[in-house]
Every structure is written in C-alpha cells, then in structure tokens.
Design a protein around this motif. Structure first.
Motif, PDB file in Angstrom:
ATOM      1  N   THR A 252      -6.569 -11.449  -1.196  1.00 14.27           N
ATOM      2  CA  THR A 252      -7.572 -10.434  -1.566  1.00 14.27           C
ATOM      3  C   THR A 252      -7.052  -9.020  -1.300  1.00 14.27           C
ATOM      4  N   LYS A 253      -6.039  -8.902  -0.463  1.00 11.30           N
ATOM      5  CA  LYS A 253      -5.392  -7.592  -0.204  1.00 11.30           C
ATOM      6  C   LYS A 253      -4.013  -7.551  -0.850  1.00 11.30           C
ATOM      7  N   LEU A 254      -3.829  -8.380  -1.856  1.00  9.75           N
ATOM      8  CA  LEU A 254      -2.536  -8.498  -2.553  1.00  9.75           C
ATOM      9  C   LEU A 254      -1.387  -8.702  -1.557  1.00  9.75           C
TER      10      LEU A 254
ATOM     11  N   ALA B 190      -0.826  -7.524   1.308  1.00  3.25           N
ATOM     12  CA  ALA B 190      -0.301  -6.327   1.996  1.00  3.25           C
ATOM     13  C   ALA B 190       0.091  -6.683   3.429  1.00  3.25           C
TER      14      ALA B 190
ATOM     15  N   GLY C 167       2.854  -4.116  -0.596  1.00  6.85           N
ATOM     16  CA  GLY C 167       3.250  -3.028   0.304  1.00  6.85           C
ATOM     17  C   GLY C 167       2.763  -3.201   1.713  1.00  6.85           C
TER      18      GLY C 167
ATOM     19  N   ILE D  73      -1.852   0.012   3.764  1.00  3.43           N
ATOM     20  CA  ILE D  73      -2.088   1.462   3.829  1.00  3.43           C
ATOM     21  C   ILE D  73      -3.273   1.786   4.735  1.00  3.43           C
ATOM     22  N   SER D  74      -4.306   0.921   4.732  1.00  2.00           N
ATOM     23  CA  SER D  74      -5.501   1.207   5.539  1.00  2.00           C
ATOM     24  C   SER D  74      -5.173   1.203   7.030  1.00  2.00           C
TER      25      SER D  74
ATOM     26  N   GLY E 254       6.676  -1.158  -2.422  1.00  2.14           N
ATOM     27  CA  GLY E 254       6.852  -0.598  -1.089  1.00  2.14           C
ATOM     28  C   GLY E 254       7.442  -1.636  -0.142  1.00  2.14           C
TER      29      GLY E 254
ATOM     30  N   PRO F  45       6.740   2.865  -4.283  1.00  2.41           N
ATOM     31  CA  PRO F  45       5.841   3.970  -4.627  1.00  2.41           C
ATOM     32  C   PRO F  45       5.499   4.909  -3.465  1.00  2.41           C
TER      33      PRO F  45
ATOM     34  N   MET G 252       7.456   1.633 -11.396  1.00  2.00           N
ATOM     35  CA  MET G 252       7.687   0.184 -11.252  1.00  2.00           C
ATOM     36  C   MET G 252       8.649  -0.269 -12.339  1.00  2.00           C
TER      37      MET G 252
END
Ligand code: COA
Length: 260
Positions: A23-25, A27, A65, A68-69, A111, A134, A168
């Motif tokens: 759900t967060k790809l 990350a 990546g 980020i959060s 990333g 990115p 990309m």
C-alpha cells in the motif's frame, strides 16, 4: 523467523526476499531496512542458501524509494545518519555479500528502490518496470549510494542526466543502457530469475564469493565518493528546498523551488 515488512521463502538452495508494504509501494522505512538487514545476515550465514532473489510485493512496485513521510522533518545530522546507517546496514551490506543477490525489479524502482536494486549483484526487470533517481525533485540527492553506483553501471553522462532530470527510464531503456541485464514479462520474472539462480548454484560458492569480492574491488577507490554523498545528502536537510520538496510530495502538489 517472522518479519513485519518482508517475506522470506526458501526453495532448495534459493531464497526469495519480498519487500511487503504494497500500500506504500514498498517504500523503505527504517523498520523495513532493519528487517532486510536481519534477513540478509541470516541468509548469508546459511550455507544451504546459494542465491537470493530480492523483489517487491504487489504488481506496481519493486520499491518506490525511501519512506518520505519518515524523513521529511529530519535535521542535517539525522539526514546524514540516515544515509550512513542505510549504507552500512543494507546497501553496502548486500553489495559485499558472498551470496549472490539478484534484483527482480517488478515495477517502480525509484530513489532508494533503484539504489537497492543497484546494490544487488545484477538486475532483471519486468516489462512494466520504471527506474529513476527522483531525489532532486524533493530537494535532496540520492543518499544510498546512487551517485556512485549509477555512474558505475551506466556511465557518468547518463547518470548525470538521470539524476539531474529526476526522470524515469522504462525497462527497455534500462536494458539498453546496461542498468538491467534482461527484460521479461511480469509473469515470467521470478521464474526467469530462478533459472539464472539455478545456474549459479551449480558453481563453487567459495569461488563465487571471491569473484564478487574481486569485481567489487575494482570500484573501491570510489569509496570516498560515498562519504561525499552522505555529507551532501545531510546538508540538503537544512534547506528550504528540502522542506518544500518533501512537503509538496506529502501534500500531493508540485514543488516550487527557490534554491535556498
Ligand atoms: N515514501 C512514502 N510513501 C510513498 C512513497 C515514498 N517514497 N512512494 C509512494 N508512497 C505512498 C504514497 O504516499 C501513497 O500513500 P497514500 O495512499 O497513503 O497516499 C501510496 O504510496 C501510493 O502511491 P501513489 O503516489 O498514490 O501512487 P501513484 O501510482 O499515483 O504514483 C509513484 C506512483 C511511484 C510515481 C509515486 O508514488 C511517487 O512519486 N513516489 C515517490 C517516489 C520518490 O520520489 N522516491 C524517492 C524517495 S527519496
């Protein structure tokens, strides 16, 4: 062993590690990096395991990546520490593992995700995969070895362009520039990687470990570059551009940078 953010399966002499935050790809947060560190440590000590396949769960992403959060409010010191610890626990760790690690890039590898794939000994992509660094669109630079490993794989000019444009590349383009060794359909990806792993495990594990060490030794002179990357990555965390870039991503809007 059970992990919160990854799945580990083994079949005969081959282990598959799947990053499992779809759900967060997928990350990479700190907890996932820690899970991966533990799993790779255990697998590398297990002499029955002769090859490892690393992939992401779901149909969309390998890893989109670093999370980020998690780092959007970090200070310069925390930023530098994030990069240094990540390198030590995961990226450098995988690169220098004696057990061969194949990245099965099954979607976005952006990333830290592309940096993770580049730490693996080589990469196979599914046709839908998209790869890029990115970070400068967030006001930061690649901090998990991207400024070092991307030029090693695709050459300085192409790496500079990819990093500066934050763009990309498709799987076919990644194949053309030498970033991935093969492109196969999504359905075939794991089977294809398993077939390569099956060829690898027939060979001497001792000799393979030494071959990895010898190939990597060619790049060790660039080691200082990793230190420069870590320091520069940290410095970005003290800028208005970084605050704007990460806030804009989390607020789902376009960033407006001033260079401050
Ligand atoms: N860190 C934290 N969360 C991330 C993330 C990351 N690197 N990448 C994706 N996610 C989260 C999104 O915030 C979203 O969460 P939400 O559903 O709670 O809002 C979820 O994963 C799905 O992503 P979303 O952006 O909605 O998917 P998309 O298909 O529209 O876009 C991407 C896919 C990969 C283009 C986009 O997610 C993206 O640009 N991600 C960041 C890539 C990046 O800059 N990575 C470098 C980090 S250093």
């Amino acid at each position: 062993m059970n992990y919160e953010n990854i799945l580990v399966t083994t079949q005969e002499n081959i282990a598959t590690v799947t990053i499992n935050r779809p759900t967060k790809l997928n990350a990479l947060n700190v907890a996932t990096i820690s899970d991966l560190n533990k799993a790779f440590k255990l697998l590398s000590k297990n002499t029955d395991i002769r090859a490892i396949i690393l992939t992401g769960s779901g149909e969309k992403a390998f890893v989109a990546g670093a999370d980020i959060s998690e780092f959007a409010n970090f200070s310069i010191e925390q930023g530098s520490q994030l990069a240094a610890e990540g390198q030590e626990k995961l990226f450098d760790f995988i690169e220098n593992l004696k057990t061969p690690v194949i990245a099965a890039v099954n979607g976005f590898a952006l990333g830290g995700g592309l940096e993770l794939a580049m730490s693996c000994h080589f990469r196979v992509a599914s046709a839908n995969a998209k790869m890029g660094l990115p970070e400068v669109s967030l006001g930061v630079i690649p901090g998990y070895g991207g400024t070092q490993r991307l030029p090693q794989l695709v050459g300085k000019g192409r790496a500079m362009e990819m990093i500066m444009t934050a763009g990309m590349v498709t799987a076919d383009e990644a194949y053309r520039i030498g970033l991935v060794n093969h492109v196969v359909s999504e359905d075939e990806l794991i089977e294809f990687c398993t077939n390569i792993a099956n060829k690898i495990i027939k060979n001497s594990p001792y000799a393979i470990g030494k071959a990895i060490k010898a190939v990597n030794a060619n790049f060790k002179e660039g080691k200082n570059g990793f230190e420069t990357e870590i320091k520069s990555f940290g410095k970005c965390f003290g800028t208005e551009d970084f605050k704007e870039g990460t806030t804009a991503f989390l607020e789902k809007r376009k960033a407006v940078f001033t260079g401050k």
